[in-house]
Write a protein that holds these residues in place. Structure first.
Motif, short mmCIF file in Angstrom:
data_model
loop_
_atom_site.label_atom_id
_atom_site.label_comp_id
_atom_site.label_asym_id
_atom_site.label_seq_id
_atom_site.Cartn_x
_atom_site.Cartn_y
_atom_site.Cartn_z
N ARG A 182 0.85 -1.18 0.00
CA ARG A 182 0.00 0.00 0.00
C ARG A 182 0.88 1.22 0.00
O ARG A 182 1.90 1.24 0.67
N ARG A 196 0.91 5.17 1.14
CA ARG A 196 0.17 6.18 1.89
C ARG A 196 0.22 7.53 1.18
O ARG A 196 1.03 7.74 0.29
N ILE A 197 -0.63 8.43 1.61
CA ILE A 197 -0.74 9.75 0.98
C ILE A 197 0.60 10.46 0.96
O ILE A 197 0.96 11.13 0.01
N ARG A 249 4.95 7.26 1.84
CA ARG A 249 5.52 6.10 2.50
C ARG A 249 4.78 4.86 2.06
O ARG A 249 3.58 4.89 1.78
N ARG A 250 5.49 3.76 1.99
CA ARG A 250 4.93 2.54 1.45
C ARG A 250 4.97 1.43 2.50
O ARG A 250 5.96 1.31 3.22
N GLN A 251 3.93 0.68 2.62
CA GLN A 251 3.94 -0.47 3.52
C GLN A 251 3.79 -1.74 2.72
O GLN A 251 2.84 -1.89 1.96
N THR A 266 -7.42 -4.62 -0.96
CA THR A 266 -6.98 -3.56 -0.04
C THR A 266 -5.49 -3.27 -0.21
O THR A 266 -4.97 -2.34 0.37
N PHE A 267 -4.81 -4.10 -1.00
CA PHE A 267 -3.41 -3.88 -1.31
C PHE A 267 -3.22 -4.01 -2.83
O PHE A 267 -4.09 -4.55 -3.51
N MET A 326 -1.18 -11.49 9.53
CA MET A 326 -1.28 -10.10 9.99
C MET A 326 -0.90 -9.98 11.46
O MET A 326 -0.22 -9.03 11.85
N GLN A 327 -1.35 -10.93 12.27
CA GLN A 327 -1.00 -10.89 13.70
C GLN A 327 0.50 -10.99 13.87
O GLN A 327 1.10 -10.30 14.71
N HIS A 362 2.70 -10.02 11.76
CA HIS A 362 3.25 -8.75 11.30
C HIS A 362 3.14 -7.68 12.39
O HIS A 362 4.07 -6.90 12.61
N ILE A 363 2.01 -7.66 13.08
CA ILE A 363 1.82 -6.70 14.17
C ILE A 363 2.85 -6.94 15.27
O ILE A 363 3.51 -6.01 15.75
N LEU A 422 6.24 -5.61 14.31
CA LEU A 422 6.44 -4.17 14.24
C LEU A 422 6.62 -3.50 15.60
O LEU A 422 7.00 -2.34 15.67
N ILE A 423 6.34 -4.22 16.68
CA ILE A 423 6.54 -3.59 17.99
C ILE A 423 7.94 -3.87 18.52
O ILE A 423 8.28 -3.47 19.61
#
Lengths: 222, 222
Positions: free
Chosen positions: A63, A65-66, A69-71, A91-92, A135-136, A138-139, A142-143
């Motif tokens: 994705r 972002r405005i 930046r890219r994720q 969504t991607f 996704m979990q 990935h979350i 990221l922390i």
DNA sequence: CGATAATTTGATTTTTCTCAAGACGCGTGG
DNA sequence: CCACGCGTCTTGAGAAAAATCAAATTATCG
């Protein structure tokens, strides 16, 4: 095209098959299609017509972002299924990062099948479970700090130890890795260098990493 | 119990009802149960017997890593449904952060209904879509800086502007917020202070924040 | 009112980012 | 085959962001 072509899922070039990975009954409904390296497979906000199962090559989803930046949502290797959506739109975006062969599986057909064949329904269910886990993971990635993120990424790309060799061929650029991990390119480079200094890995070439000490990486991985 | 009890979902204490939020047909199958503040509703790795719909109060879901660091999966307000799992086990623990009334909806009953009632099946589908969105939003949150994360969190807690007042009552501790955003408590505090200094918000009391300039927050939110 | 937990603030260290320069790899064209 | 050019990758130095450690302040509950 300056980029070297990769058609490997891992060190062996074999499809990785995680136990219980879904996709067995579904894939017979797919038609194969080839994408050259860097080709867009679908774009964000396009209607989600198909599921995609990778035969060979690697795909990234992302994705923008405005603010530019890219994720990166994820990297998909042979055997993986991507493009799984609950809603009607992607969504991607998805892009080939090496020459790819992909099975296109019509979403409507699958849905219709799922209504009458419990096995197909279960598999569809499992696909969502898989995406959800992804996704979990990935979350949780990221922390953590840079070393932990990179270690986790390398272990993920290496696949299970049972799959043999410790040589990882990375089909993606440092920028892709950075955007997946939420770091800058420079931090990814330096972290590779640190891990090399502590003898956990060996950076053979830009695109080839050798795992020298998996348990050290796993310790970082938490 | 040192914590003040909150039974509000937002400034008005009304259930927030995001357009198209699922749960309409399912909730009639639920039986109400009360949980006092800090009560565990379910634990990680327990079998997922129920879906939970919040009538009043607030719930958090979380995971504790081996090294003791904790990740908050999300905060759930009245009208929200939590405990949605694809697999057979909960992947997070759930805990009441204020006195709560929750509808327990038996998973088996729902599944059975879904098989014959398309409306229920659609709703179940929508629940997964909702959880999926929630996770994607969380991932996009975690790649940003502290100010952006806090701004995003505040806007999320405030709900849509249409819901009226700009007063946010926060039922969670600073530690909970920090663990949700992947920051330290101190950074969350300081960021609140910064946002107050730039007149974007007003920290009325520990647990009450006033949004003074939503568009400034939205600008941060990207 | 006092004890305890939660929050805020300050000083310092560590981590990561930013900006800049140089090295390397790959393909092209001489 | 080699030199050149371009994009990618690596490394360094300094700045910024966030974490850590420590202390002071505020809230809450009995």
């Amino acid at each position: 095209m300056l980029m070297q072509n990769f058609n490997h899922s891992n060190a062996q070039g074999l499809p990785r098959t995680i136990p219980n990975r879904p996709g067995g009954a579904i894939e017979f409904l797919g038609m194969p299609k080839n994408f050259p390296c860097n080709a867009e497979i679908y774009g964000e906000c396009e209607p989600a017509e198909y599921l995609y199962k990778i035969v060979s090559g690697t795909v990234k989803t992302y994705r923008v972002r405005i603010d530019g930046r890219r994720q990166i949502g994820g990297f998909y290797l042979p055997g993986d299924i991507f493009g799984v959506e609950v809603g009607e739109e992607h969504t991607f975006s998805a892009e080939a990062i090496s020459d790819c062969q992909v099975l296109l599986i019509n979403r409507r057909v699958i849905m219709a099948r799922a209504a009458c064949e419990p096995a197909v329904a279960r598999e569809l269910w499992a696909l969502f479970g898989h995406e959800s886990e992804r996704m979990q993971h990935h979350i949780l990635l990221l922390i953590r700090n840079a070393q932990e993120r990179v270690a986790s990424f390398l272990l993920e790309m290496a696949g299970p130890i049972s799959k043999g060799s410790n040589i990882i061929k990375l089909p993606m650029t440092r920028r892709d890795i950075a955007d997946y991990l939420g770091l800058t390119i420079e931090t990814v480079c330096r972290t590779f260098a640190n891990l090399e200094a502590t003898a956990a890995i060996e950076v053979h070439s830009h695109r080839q990493i050798v795992l020298r000490n998996r348990s050290a990486l796993r310790r970082l991985n938490g």
